[in-house]
Design a protein around this motif. Structure first.
Motif, mmCIF file in Angstrom:
data_model
loop_
_atom_site.group_PDB
_atom_site.id
_atom_site.type_symbol
_atom_site.label_atom_id
_atom_site.label_comp_id
_atom_site.label_asym_id
_atom_site.label_seq_id
_atom_site.Cartn_x
_atom_site.Cartn_y
_atom_site.Cartn_z
ATOM 1 N N THR A 130 0.554 -1.124 -0.051
ATOM 2 C CA THR A 130 -0.167 -0.046 0.015
ATOM 3 C C THR A 130 0.742 1.365 0.013
ATOM 4 O O THR A 130 0.797 2.379 0.063
ATOM 5 N N ARG A 148 -5.018 -1.915 1.211
ATOM 6 C CA ARG A 148 -5.508 -1.607 1.773
ATOM 7 C C ARG A 148 -5.977 0.194 2.297
ATOM 8 O O ARG A 148 -5.376 0.930 1.561
ATOM 9 N N VAL A 149 -6.807 0.861 3.278
ATOM 10 C CA VAL A 149 -6.492 2.568 3.817
ATOM 11 C C VAL A 149 -5.650 3.313 3.857
ATOM 12 O O VAL A 149 -4.528 2.286 4.908
ATOM 13 N N GLN A 153 -3.620 9.302 3.089
ATOM 14 C CA GLN A 153 -5.210 10.274 1.011
ATOM 15 C C GLN A 153 -4.725 10.810 0.941
ATOM 16 O O GLN A 153 -6.148 11.302 0.061
ATOM 17 N N LEU A 158 -10.562 7.166 -3.276
ATOM 18 C CA LEU A 158 -10.735 6.170 -2.729
ATOM 19 C C LEU A 158 -12.544 5.410 -2.933
ATOM 20 O O LEU A 158 -12.910 6.242 -2.405
ATOM 21 N N ARG A 160 -14.025 1.628 -2.038
ATOM 22 C CA ARG A 160 -14.108 -0.149 -1.330
ATOM 23 C C ARG A 160 -14.283 -0.947 -2.040
ATOM 24 O O ARG A 160 -15.713 -0.240 -2.975
ATOM 25 N N TYR A 202 -2.460 -4.045 9.360
ATOM 26 C CA TYR A 202 -3.270 -3.614 9.015
ATOM 27 C C TYR A 202 -4.006 -4.530 9.697
ATOM 28 O O TYR A 202 -4.726 -4.546 10.713
ATOM 29 N N TYR A 271 -9.275 -1.540 -1.072
ATOM 30 C CA TYR A 271 -9.461 -0.450 -1.836
ATOM 31 C C TYR A 271 -9.307 -0.262 -2.957
ATOM 32 O O TYR A 271 -8.341 -0.187 -3.301
#
Length: 302
Positions: A130, A148-149, A153, A158, A160, A202, A271
């Motif tokens: 990520t 992943r988130v 950001q 993003l 999902r 995560y 995501y």
């Protein structure tokens, strides 16, 4: 410089070996067709047709030019088609980065969806963590990311597209392997392979939060960053683990996977990401929309 209309006229005459028939095939009268060939010969500085007898024939220069002219016309038509496809975003290359765990179960679904909706595109898949994708997207090194988130950001948009529950992974000979469904309490005191708070942050954060909230205390024997490595240790009999259900397609002969009752929000999420700052690309827009249409609603319902 001669133009493609003159080249096309020349090829038609060479095929018919008759100006009148060629003019009819081109839906024009003979005088302007003759004028086009005269202009073409003047531009090239050679005679393309021998007109000394009743029936015309190609000169040696004309024979050679015909080979190149046919190739030129094919390439010109191919270039026009490529431009039209690029404008409609139905052809071209797109680079998609993805986290390693997505390769099991999720990437095949994404590739299948794009092959069905946009069969003309050339997919280039790159395995990246990520944090690497977060850097690569604004720099234009990849067009879309499956991640992943991320912690940062700010430069990303993003969406999902997957939400996957955890399952219990056990060695086949484990005393609990015959149990059909698990609760978190079943993990108390069990030798447990946990995500690392570093490379596996995560998964670690999700599970550690759940364990702390319910006073679950497994006996952590290993801290590992990646789900497939965790499964390999379960396969070796080192302990049990909680892993995303999407690993079900992986092949570990000594591992069984069982459902577990967990809080609904305790799932692994994937995501789709694109850059807010990279140059707009119609093909990226189209791929992004295709994946959104295919997976977004399912991810919301999960």
């Amino acid at each position: 410089m001669y133009d493609l209309n003159q080249v096309r006229s020349f090829i038609t005459i060479a095929g018919e070996m008759n100006f009148r028939r060629a003019a009819k095939a081109l839906n024009m009268t003979q005088p302007p067709l003759t004028r086009q060939i005269q202009l073409l010969e003047r531009e090239l500085g050679v005679e393309l047709f021998d007109r000394s007898e009743r029936a015309i024939r190609l000169t040696l220069a004309g024979q050679r030019f015909l080979i190149e002219a046919e190739d030129l016309l094919r390439r010109a038509e191919a270039a026009a088609l490529a431009a039209r496809r690029a404008e409609s975003a139905t052809e071209g290359s797109i680079v998609i980065g993805f986290i390693p765990i997505a390769a099991v179960g999720l990437i095949p679904l994404i590739v299948k969806a794009l092959r069905e909706t946009l069969p003309g595109i050339d997919l280039v898949m790159q395995e990246m963590q990520t944090i690497e994708q977060v850097e690569a997207l604004p720099a234009g090194r990849i067009d879309l990311g499956i991640m992943r988130v991320p912690g940062d950001q700010r430069l990303l948009k993003l969406t999902r597209i997957f939400r996957v529950p955890f399952v219990v992974a056990l060695p086949r000979e484990h005393p609990l392997a015959e149990q059909e469904e698990f609760s978190l309490q079943d993990l108390n005191g069990q030798d447990f392979i946990m995500y690392s708070p570093g490379d596996g942050a995560y998964g670690y954060q999700i599970l550690n939060k759940v364990f702390a909230a319910r006073n679950i205390r497994p006996n952590i024997v290993q801290l590992i960053g990646q789900s497939l490595t965790i499964l390999s240790l379960v396969n070796a009999g080192e302990g049990i683990a909680l892993v995303p259900e999407c690993v079900r397609g992986s092949i570990f002969p000594n591992v069984v996977l069982k459902p577990i009752r967990m809080p609904k929000q305790s799932t692994t999420e994937y995501y789709m990401a694109r850059s807010k700052t990279a140059s707009s690309n119609p093909l990226t827009d189209k791929v992004h929309q295709a994946l959104h249409d295919r997976f977004y609603a399912d991810a919301r319902r999960a």
